[in-house]
Write a protein that holds these residues in place. Sequence first.
Motif: not given
Length: 339
Positions: A239-259
């Motif tokens: 997995i990897r986590l990329r910084p992102s934005y959501f109104p209800f979380t801080e800090p926020s992230a998008e999660m990817d998985i290896s294909c």
Amino acid sequence: MIAKIEQLLQEVAALHASNAEELEALRIKYLSKKGAINDLMADFRNVPAELKKEVGMKLNELKNKAQETISALKEQFECQNNDSEGLDLTRTASAVKLGTRHPLSIVRNEIIDIFARLGFSIAEGPEIEDDWHVFSALNFAEDHPARDMQDTFFIESHPDVVLRTHTSSVQSRVMETSQPPIRIICPGRVYRNEAISYRAHCFFHQVEALYIDKNVSFTDLKQVLLLFAKEMFGADTKIRLRPSYFPFTEPSAEMDISCNICGGKGCPFCKHTGWVEILGCGMVDPNVLDSNGIDSKIYSGYALGMGVERITNLKYQVKDLRMFSENDTRFLKEFEAAY
């Protein structure tokens, strides 16, 4: 006549038949128009008046006993015939094919099972919601694009009532009625005002999770995400986590998985990046905790959310979202062995 009736009662009590032909012969002997009981009925007119009541009662007893005995023998033969032939006469003439679980149900249940083993319980809420639980309680600004008609289905006669755009509304309902520790998972259907295509639909399914307690950290979130990815897609999944934005979380992230198609080497499915996005997550914003009656100075928490269709696409390579809601039995039959 009473003696004759008593004799017939004894005969009837001892009736026995080994096949349907013998049973029919007994019926004719005792219950037909020319049978013994009918002959006694014909002689009843010759019975003295003072004996008519007694004889009449005995005749009725004899007739009822004969009918009950022969009916019982008939039912016994029918049961024996059905058992011996192995036939179920209530079945249809043509073979009935077994149904299958819908692929979305298969994947949703698998997600729920993984989080249940981590101690999460299921929470549910209404699909028709108010503005507060869908937006305001979750730190959405008044001018946030999600409130726009382009994204949300509003009830025309009640502008503050909407079809929920995410199952986060269930989280806000739980937070306002419970105190930490809170550890819930929220599966359900959500609605967004989008054009229907192979990659988008106006309704879809989400599973969100919320954990609130003292000293909850981003490290706790990362470990849960890693375990989930390995359980769902295989032990070699990264997995990897990329910084992102959501109104209800801080800090926020998008999660990817290896294909899970190419193993992270790069293929058309992952656009040759080796990674595929599957969910959004983050630490619950203190404003959300305070808005829902939880002291953000004492408690912290994390939240995550994923689309069930997205996970199903990754797991079974379903390329057209519309197939999930068209009820094509040819498509559904492909998942007979998936559970």
